[in-house]
Design a protein around this motif. Structure first.
Motif: not given
Length: 163
Positions: A17-33, A55-63
């Protein structure tokens, strides 16, 4: 405007599950701080706390993307509410005996603690919000940081609200 966002994700406690969540961020070009994962109040479920920037749009897309993952039970945008957040850091600092009183003054000012004393070093433990940890690091940097490790942020909504 780029801001820091804290997201809580309740997930099934399953391998991968951790791998799937973190790879979602990577595939979309979002950084995990920052990311922390641990058990939750419910047996069989884990809670992930992820800090990211955007920004708010990016966070909405991530959710929206997170909610599409099979093992994701609930996604909560904690930064939308008053919250408590903490991070832990261990900072090993060069500390000749003559410099120790000055370093200990910084430690006391931050309500931190010394958890190990070597012949020429100290390990400082500091707990607090991200900005507090950053300020502590900057104040001890001139002494020479030998090593540092930090946990990710963990967070929870204040008061009687649950997410």
């Amino acid at each position: 405007m780029i801001k820091r966002y804290t997201i809580s994700i309740l997930v099934n406690d399953q391998p991968g599950v951790l791998q799937r969540v973190s790879s979602l961020f990577g595939r979309r070009g979002f950084n995990i701080d920052s990311i922390t994962v641990g058990g939750s109040e419910q047996t069989g479920l884990s809670k992930m706390i992820i800090v990211t920037s955007g920004n708010d749009r990016i966070i909405e897309q991530i959710e929206k993307q997170l909610n599409k993952l099979i093992d994701v039970i609930q996604v909560s945008h904690l930064s939308s509410y008053p919250m408590v957040e903490r991070e832990l850091a261990f900072i090993k600092v060069k500390a000749e005996p003559s410099e120790r009183p000055e370093i200990l003054g910084v430690v006391d000012a931050f309500r931190a603690s010394v958890i190990d004393i070597g012949s020429r070093s100290l390990i400082i433990q500091v707990v607090g919000e991200f900005n507090k940890i950053e300020a502590m690091v900057e104040l001890v940097r001139p002494y020479g940081i030998l090593e540092m490790c930090r946990t990710g942020t963990t967070a929870m909504i204040r008061g009687d609200n649950n997410q």
